[in-house]
Design a protein around this motif. Structure first.
Motif, mmCIF file in Angstrom:
data_model
loop_
_atom_site.group_PDB
_atom_site.id
_atom_site.type_symbol
_atom_site.label_atom_id
_atom_site.label_comp_id
_atom_site.label_asym_id
_atom_site.label_seq_id
_atom_site.Cartn_x
_atom_site.Cartn_y
_atom_site.Cartn_z
ATOM 1 N N ASP A 20 0.808 -1.228 0.000
ATOM 2 C CA ASP A 20 0.000 0.000 0.000
ATOM 3 C C ASP A 20 0.839 1.275 0.000
ATOM 4 O O ASP A 20 0.370 2.346 0.400
ATOM 5 C CB ASP A 20 -0.958 0.030 1.211
ATOM 6 C CG ASP A 20 -1.970 -1.096 1.177
ATOM 7 O OD1 ASP A 20 -2.358 -1.498 0.069
ATOM 8 O OD2 ASP A 20 -2.364 -1.580 2.255
ATOM 9 N N ASN A 21 2.072 1.194 -0.475
ATOM 10 C CA ASN A 21 2.901 2.396 -0.572
ATOM 11 C C ASN A 21 2.333 3.317 -1.650
ATOM 12 O O ASN A 21 1.940 2.849 -2.723
ATOM 13 C CB ASN A 21 4.340 2.009 -0.914
ATOM 14 C CG ASN A 21 5.299 3.172 -0.766
ATOM 15 O OD1 ASN A 21 5.225 4.156 -1.496
ATOM 16 N ND2 ASN A 21 6.198 3.073 0.191
ATOM 17 N N PRO A 22 2.270 4.631 -1.417
ATOM 18 C CA PRO A 22 1.713 5.571 -2.398
ATOM 19 C C PRO A 22 2.402 5.527 -3.760
ATOM 20 O O PRO A 22 1.786 5.864 -4.774
ATOM 21 C CB PRO A 22 1.922 6.932 -1.731
ATOM 22 C CG PRO A 22 1.943 6.646 -0.277
ATOM 23 C CD PRO A 22 2.608 5.299 -0.143
ATOM 24 N N VAL A 23 3.663 5.095 -3.812
ATOM 25 C CA VAL A 23 4.348 5.040 -5.101
ATOM 26 C C VAL A 23 3.692 4.025 -6.033
ATOM 27 O O VAL A 23 3.707 4.181 -7.256
ATOM 28 C CB VAL A 23 5.854 4.723 -4.915
ATOM 29 C CG1 VAL A 23 6.066 3.280 -4.478
ATOM 30 C CG2 VAL A 23 6.628 5.002 -6.193
ATOM 31 N N LEU A 24 3.064 3.000 -5.466
ATOM 32 C CA LEU A 24 2.345 2.021 -6.281
ATOM 33 C C LEU A 24 1.127 2.663 -6.939
ATOM 34 O O LEU A 24 0.796 2.363 -8.099
ATOM 35 C CB LEU A 24 1.926 0.824 -5.424
ATOM 36 C CG LEU A 24 3.067 0.002 -4.833
ATOM 37 C CD1 LEU A 24 2.522 -1.065 -3.890
ATOM 38 C CD2 LEU A 24 3.899 -0.643 -5.934
ATOM 39 N N ASP A 25 0.462 3.565 -6.222
ATOM 40 C CA ASP A 25 -0.667 4.294 -6.804
ATOM 41 C C ASP A 25 -0.191 5.204 -7.933
ATOM 42 O O ASP A 25 -0.886 5.370 -8.946
ATOM 43 C CB ASP A 25 -1.375 5.130 -5.731
ATOM 44 C CG ASP A 25 -2.021 4.261 -4.656
ATOM 45 O OD1 ASP A 25 -2.470 3.146 -5.000
ATOM 46 O OD2 ASP A 25 -2.064 4.688 -3.491
ATOM 47 N N MET A 26 0.998 5.802 -7.780
ATOM 48 C CA MET A 26 1.549 6.652 -8.829
ATOM 49 C C MET A 26 1.842 5.848 -10.087
ATOM 50 O O MET A 26 1.579 6.296 -11.215
ATOM 51 C CB MET A 26 2.821 7.341 -8.328
ATOM 52 C CG MET A 26 2.601 8.310 -7.180
ATOM 53 S SD MET A 26 4.151 8.984 -6.510
ATOM 54 C CE MET A 26 4.678 10.016 -7.882
#
Length: 238
Positions: free
Chosen positions: A165-171
């Motif tokens: 769930d790290n935000p970089v995965l959403d990016m």
């Protein structure tokens, strides 16, 4: 992403193997190659600790040991060579490295570089982006949003490692894969009309259609450079 990979690799000879390798064993010689171990994980469904023998074995002289990244992209012809073992080297090394620590870091590297038929088919790269701490630890550090730009500019096909769930995965989902939350990565095979209310990949079209994404150019440049390096070097296992 699969469309990008298919497009980028379409210019590569099918017999090439992307496998990071070196014969410079360094500290791995004493800590990975010489120890004799039994990994119960090879025989049991649950993960358990490795058993170490009290004695070590010398590095063999019947073949040369190579090591490298455990992540590889292998050709069908080389995998058939490993499975069917018409040259006994693949089976010999399988038996030897069964009792080695992290055999996935030495098996394919040693087989391919000791096989005259395949040793000059290696591209010395695993196409991965990662960042080591200073001083380096056993694993590279977890990538985060501050690593995003360098990761994208590297043109690497893969990256590691990421926390859940790290935000970089959403990016990555939003800016590279164009993937909405709880939906698949869209491709040219998506046949449903585009809509904010419905997943346009809920209906399939022609699954064989390849339409590369916006970032594929960087990956193509990386693969082209690796390919050019291979052509200029007649001996790739050293």
């Amino acid at each position: 992403m699969l469309s990008d990979l298919s497009h980028a690799f379409s210019s590569v000879k099918r017999g090439l193997n992307f496998i990071d390798h070196t014969s410079d064993l360094g500290w791995k010689e004493g800590q990975r190659i010489e120890p004799i171990v039994v990994d119960p994980g090879l025989y049991l469904a649950r993960r358990t600790q490795i058993f170490h023998a009290t004695e070590k074995r010398p590095v063999p002289n019947a073949f040369k040991v190579f090591t490298g990244s455990p992540w590889v992209i292998l050709s069908r012809s080389f995998l058939e060579f490993c499975v069917f073992g018409w040259d006994n080297i693949s089976r010999t090394l399988l038996m030897y490295f069964t009792n080695a620590v992290l055999s996935q870091e030495v098996y394919f590297q040693s087989v391919i570089c000791n096989s005259p038929e395949f040793k000059n088919t290696t591209v010395n790269s695993d196409l991965r982006y990662f960042v080591w701490d200073s001083p380096p630890k056993m694993e590279p550090h977890f990538l985060n949003t501050s690593d995003y730009e360098k990761m994208v500019q590297s043109g690497a096909a893969f990256a590691r490692q990421f926390e859940k769930d790290n935000p970089v995965l959403d990016m990555i989902d939003k800016k590279i894969l164009n993937r909405n939350r709880n939906q698949v990565v869209p491709g040219a095979w998506c046949a449903s009309p585009k809509s904010w209310l419905k997943d346009n990949c809920s209906r399939w079209g022609d699954v064989n259609v390849v339409r590369p994404g916006s970032e594929v150019k960087k990956l193509e440049e990386v693969i082209k450079k690796l390919n050019d390096d291979l052509k200029s070097n007649s001996k790739t296992c050293s």
